[in-house]
Design a protein around this motif. Structure first.
Motif, short mmCIF file in Angstrom:
data_model
loop_
_atom_site.label_atom_id
_atom_site.label_comp_id
_atom_site.label_asym_id
_atom_site.label_seq_id
_atom_site.Cartn_x
_atom_site.Cartn_y
_atom_site.Cartn_z
N ILE B 121 24.38 4.80 -34.32
CA ILE B 121 25.30 5.78 -33.74
C ILE B 121 24.50 7.00 -33.27
CG2 ILE B 121 27.21 7.34 -34.25
CD1 ILE B 121 28.38 5.22 -36.03
N PHE B 122 23.55 7.46 -34.09
CA PHE B 122 22.72 8.60 -33.70
C PHE B 122 21.92 8.28 -32.44
CE2 PHE B 122 22.30 11.01 -38.00
CZ PHE B 122 23.54 11.57 -37.76
N PHE B 123 21.36 7.05 -32.38
CA PHE B 123 20.56 6.70 -31.21
C PHE B 123 21.42 6.74 -29.95
CE2 PHE B 123 19.10 3.39 -28.24
CZ PHE B 123 17.92 3.99 -27.85
N VAL B 124 22.62 6.15 -30.03
CA VAL B 124 23.47 6.12 -28.83
C VAL B 124 23.93 7.53 -28.48
CG1 VAL B 124 25.60 5.24 -27.84
CG2 VAL B 124 24.23 3.78 -29.32
N PHE B 125 24.26 8.34 -29.52
CA PHE B 125 24.85 9.65 -29.24
C PHE B 125 23.80 10.68 -28.83
CE2 PHE B 125 26.90 13.70 -30.51
CZ PHE B 125 28.01 13.60 -29.70
N TYR B 126 22.66 10.69 -29.52
CA TYR B 126 21.64 11.70 -29.23
C TYR B 126 20.52 11.19 -28.33
CZ TYR B 126 23.82 14.33 -33.01
OH TYR B 126 24.71 14.99 -33.80
N GLY B 127 20.20 9.88 -28.43
CA GLY B 127 19.05 9.36 -27.70
C GLY B 127 19.38 8.89 -26.30
N PRO B 135 25.79 12.79 -20.77
CA PRO B 135 26.28 12.66 -22.14
C PRO B 135 26.95 11.32 -22.41
CG PRO B 135 27.74 14.04 -20.86
CD PRO B 135 26.59 13.69 -19.95
N VAL B 136 26.88 10.87 -23.66
CA VAL B 136 27.62 9.69 -24.09
C VAL B 136 28.78 10.21 -24.93
CG1 VAL B 136 27.56 7.62 -25.52
CG2 VAL B 136 25.57 8.23 -24.16
N ALA B 138 31.45 10.61 -27.80
CA ALA B 138 31.35 10.22 -29.20
C ALA B 138 32.08 8.90 -29.44
CB ALA B 138 31.93 11.32 -30.09
N PHE B 139 33.20 8.69 -28.72
CA PHE B 139 33.96 7.46 -28.89
C PHE B 139 33.07 6.23 -28.67
CE2 PHE B 139 36.40 4.01 -26.92
CZ PHE B 139 37.36 3.79 -27.88
N TRP B 140 32.29 6.27 -27.55
CA TRP B 140 31.47 5.09 -27.24
C TRP B 140 30.30 4.97 -28.19
CZ3 TRP B 140 33.53 1.19 -25.20
CH2 TRP B 140 34.60 1.35 -24.32
N ALA B 141 29.77 6.11 -28.65
CA ALA B 141 28.68 6.03 -29.63
C ALA B 141 29.17 5.28 -30.86
CB ALA B 141 28.21 7.43 -30.01
N VAL B 142 30.38 5.63 -31.32
CA VAL B 142 30.93 4.98 -32.51
C VAL B 142 31.21 3.50 -32.23
CG1 VAL B 142 32.86 4.95 -34.12
CG2 VAL B 142 31.90 7.12 -33.37
N VAL B 143 31.88 3.24 -31.09
CA VAL B 143 32.29 1.86 -30.81
C VAL B 143 31.08 0.96 -30.58
CG1 VAL B 143 33.44 0.41 -29.11
CG2 VAL B 143 34.59 2.43 -29.98
N ILE B 144 30.07 1.46 -29.86
CA ILE B 144 28.88 0.62 -29.62
C ILE B 144 28.17 0.32 -30.93
CG2 ILE B 144 26.61 0.56 -28.52
CD1 ILE B 144 27.88 2.13 -26.19
#
Lengths: 224, 287
Positions: B121-127, B135-136, B138-144
């Protein structure tokens, strides 16, 4: 790789994993003890004990660990004033251990109970026939055999516990996931190597652990 | 051993007395513990009506808890669909006869099972924002994150299910001239899905609980809205955490009861899967 060539970053990486290992180690011990105790309660002849075990399992298995850890910090520590160490990191560490242990114990309890169910009923009947009490039957006859059949599930629980330890980052402990977040934020040009190093370290530890437990489970299984 | 009562005899007069004494001792201990907890809460002023009052007001439910619950259920629903698709694709790929498909698929599944969900989640959201220059949500960071992790676990469940279908089934299908993809789609997958249904539903409970990690990347789900935001306004973090935990427990108990009901049904109607290895039946207690 230049990110990890910097000694400050490399030290942060190491201390992040050290926290994960410490969290996993302490929580694994407490969760195992608590889980065995809860499993013994759940199969005991005393209804109150059975109810207590069942309530524990239902509450903690159905609550997100994030909420449990969150509560350990904001509830137990901030609001109710339970302080476990002077040092802030150490305090958060022990709060994290409490959260991880009470949560994981519910899963250990269920795994051991399912192991008890694999022991043939005749074994317990024989134990009763020679006059063993409930505690003796459980301790001498049933649990040792159950333990051998729950090696694989306990392995899965240990692996999950190690991964779950990252959630203690929620309450400010600088474990791996927090370190990775910080490194990514300050090194936007190297996000993929950073992720691969952190994720790869977990994979390098946990994939062999999984195979080890699979092998152990096969070796130790009671052949019936 | 199917019943626990095998472990002890039907209680006679002495055992009944002993059980009564144990009940009393443990009961008193439990009550004492609860009393102590109550006193600690009391000393910290946690029983003041003002802290519990918000839960009697509709605004608390319409502004905090319900939107949070809706966001949780949305992320869980999308995550469930995607991870089921991921699981089926990778289970089939890993069972493929072509090694250039099965080996990479196996590596992907093993990798995502071993990596903590929070790192993903951190990689998708911050990386990922650094990579795509934007920006990504937060919804997609969690779902991915949920999809990659739970999809990998489900892939293993499906694989165990497919392998538990008796070999004669596939042989018979080949004998009447079906192609490999037809055998998989028409014969093996439907039976595997049915046999593994309870495991799949239990994994979906795990997925639902894992959405709580969304709190860490400020996705406005139940923990964020119902505990964090609510308590920021009302200062009732303990009360809010207890109420929200109760909501999670009710939802997950319903899903678990559903899994139990399904398991009863599948055992009656489908073929009996030879007891899958205990490993496959134990849901990993992530998050």
């Amino acid at each position: 790789m230049h990110v990890f060539a910097d000694p400050t970053n490399f030290d942060a990486f190491l201390s992040g994993f050290l926290w994960i290992l410490k969290l996993t180690g302490a929580s694994a011990v407490f969760a195992l003890l608590l889980g065995v105790l809860l499993a013994a309660m759940r199969v005991s002849p005393v209804p109150v004990l059975r109810g207590f075990g069942a309530a524990w399992v239902n509450i903690f298995r159905n609550t997100p660990l994030t909420l449990v850890v969150f509560f350990c910090y904001f509830g137990l520590f901030s609001t109710l004033g339970l302080s476990l160490a002077e040092d802030l990191d150490l305090n958060n560490y022990w709060l994290g251990v409490i959260g991880l242990s009470v949560y994981t114990a519910a899963f250990v309890c269920e795994a051991i109970r399912s192991g008890i169910n694999t022991v043939p009923a005749g074994q317990a009947e024989a134990a009763r026939a020679i006059g063993l009490t409930f505690a003796q039957t459980l301790r001498i006859v049933v649990l040792p055999q159950a333990a051998r059949s729950v090696v694989a599930p306990l392995g899965s629980i240990l692996i999950a516990l190690c991964k779950n330890a990252t959630i203690v980052g929620t309450i400010g402990l600088m474990e791996s996931s927090n370190v990775m977040k910080d490194l990514i934020n300050s090194n936007g040009d190297a996000v993929i190597p950073i992720f691969l190093v952190f994720a790869g370290t977990f994979a390098a530890f946990l994939i062999p652990t999984g195979y080890l437990f699979g092998w152990l489970a096969n070796r130790l299984a009671v052949k019936r | 051993m199917s019943t626990n009562s095998v472990l002890y005899d039907h209680p006679g007069p002495r055992a009944r007395t002993r059980n009564a004494v144990l009940t009393l001792v443990f009961g008193v201990g439990l009550v004492a513990l609860l009393w102590w907890v109550y006193r600690r809460f009391d000393e910290a002023g946690q029983w003041e009506a003002s802290l519990w009052q918000p839960f009697a007001e509709p605004a608390t439910w319409t502004q905090f808890i319900w939107p949070g619950l809706r966001a949780t259920l949305q992320a869980a629903a999308v995550g469930m669909l995607l991870s089921l698709a991921f699981g089926i694709v990778f289970a089939v790929a890993r069972l493929s006869d072509h090694r250039w498909i099965s080996i990479p698929a196996g590596a992907v599944v093993e990798f995502f099972r071993a990596v903590p969900l929070l790192l993903m989640i951190f990689f998708v959201f911050y990386g990922v924002p650094f990579l795509i220059q934007g920006p990504v949500p937060a919804f997609w960071a969690v779902v991915i994150g949920l999809t990659l992790y739970n999809g990998s676990v489900l892939a293993e469940a499906f694989r165990a299910g497919i392998r538990s279908v008796p070999g004669g089934q596939a042989e018979a299908a080949y004998a009447i001239g079906m192609r490999k993809s037809q055998v998989m789609q028409l014969i093996l997958l439907p039976q595997a899905a049915r046999a593994m249904l309870p495991v799949i539903v239990s994994q979906l409970v795990v997925l639902l609980k894992d959405t709580a990690l969304g709190y860490i990347v400020a996705y406005p789900e139940l923990l964020q809205r119902g505990v964090n935001d609510l308590a920021a306004n009302r200062g009732n973090i303990v009360a809010a955490a207890i109420v929200v935990a109760a909501i999670y427990i009710v939802i997950n108990s319903l899903l678990t009861a559903f899994a139990g009901w399904l398991s009863g049904r599948t055992q009656r109607r489908a073929f009996r899967a030879p007891r899958p290895a205990t490993d496959a039946t134990v849901v990993e207690p992530q998050g």
